[in-house]
Design a protein around this motif. Structure first.
Motif, mmCIF file in Angstrom:
data_model
loop_
_atom_site.group_PDB
_atom_site.id
_atom_site.type_symbol
_atom_site.label_atom_id
_atom_site.label_comp_id
_atom_site.label_asym_id
_atom_site.label_seq_id
_atom_site.Cartn_x
_atom_site.Cartn_y
_atom_site.Cartn_z
ATOM 1 N N LEU A 78 33.536 46.390 33.816
ATOM 2 C CA LEU A 78 34.330 45.217 34.152
ATOM 3 C C LEU A 78 34.745 45.352 35.611
ATOM 4 O O LEU A 78 35.023 46.462 36.072
ATOM 5 C CB LEU A 78 35.573 45.154 33.257
ATOM 6 N N TYR A 79 34.786 44.220 36.316
ATOM 7 C CA TYR A 79 35.149 44.252 37.729
ATOM 8 C C TYR A 79 36.241 43.223 38.039
ATOM 9 O O TYR A 79 36.401 42.235 37.330
ATOM 10 C CB TYR A 79 33.920 43.918 38.604
ATOM 11 N N LEU A 80 36.955 43.488 39.126
ATOM 12 C CA LEU A 80 37.879 42.503 39.676
ATOM 13 C C LEU A 80 37.711 42.535 41.191
ATOM 14 O O LEU A 80 38.107 43.500 41.842
ATOM 15 C CB LEU A 80 39.330 42.800 39.292
ATOM 16 N N GLN A 81 37.099 41.488 41.734
ATOM 17 C CA GLN A 81 36.962 41.348 43.169
ATOM 18 C C GLN A 81 38.213 40.661 43.688
ATOM 19 O O GLN A 81 38.525 39.546 43.264
ATOM 20 C CB GLN A 81 35.723 40.508 43.507
ATOM 21 N N MET A 82 38.902 41.327 44.588
ATOM 22 C CA MET A 82 40.161 40.811 45.110
ATOM 23 C C MET A 82 40.001 40.550 46.602
ATOM 24 O O MET A 82 39.795 41.480 47.390
ATOM 25 C CB MET A 82 41.290 41.819 44.863
ATOM 26 N N ASP A 83 40.070 39.300 46.980
ATOM 27 C CA ASP A 83 39.943 38.886 48.379
ATOM 28 C C ASP A 83 41.246 38.276 48.869
ATOM 29 O O ASP A 83 42.101 37.879 48.084
ATOM 30 C CB ASP A 83 38.798 37.869 48.524
#
Length: 127
Positions: A78-83
């Motif tokens: 699982l991933y969470l890309q935080m920009d």
């Protein structure tokens, strides 16, 4: 038992990006609703985002348009890309799983609905 392990936390400046990863040590990964939560010291766990087995996602209003949740089922990740990170995004981020494959329709980011938790990874955002 489902073992979850987060990685990818760190320190960034405001406006920067981080990508969190969660390894799910369970072959039935596709059967979970997965979520990311964050917590500040002395505060409760805030639901950031969820994704179900079909890929349907939810986001907290505070992160919409900036964060993206995704999963690679064949990798059990699982991933969470935080920009565009802001100082208020700082905290300990937790990966969580809820059995059944589908997230709750009502209040999907309620921490009490999730049975399995990782130990967290720290995110610091400086202004």
């Amino acid at each position: 038992h489902v073992h979850l392990e987060e990685s990818g936390g760190g320190s960034v400046q405001s406006g920067g990006s981080l990508r969190l990863s969660c390894e799910v040590a369970k072959n039935s990964f596709p059967s979970f609703c997965m979520g990311w939560f964050r917590q500040l010291p002395g505060a409760g766990r805030e639901g950031v985002s969820t994704i179900d087995t079909d890929g349907a996602t939810t986001y907290a209003d505070s992160v919409k348009g900036r964060f993206t949740i995704s999963q690679e089922k064949y990798k059990n990740r699982l991933y969470l890309q935080m920009d565009s990170l802001k100082p208020e995004d700082a905290g300990t981020y937790f990966c969580a799983a809820m059995g059944g494959g589908y997230c709750m329709t009502f209040n999907p980011r309620n921490a009490a609905s999730f049975q399995y938790w990782g130990q967290g990874t720290q995110v610091t955002v400086s202004s």
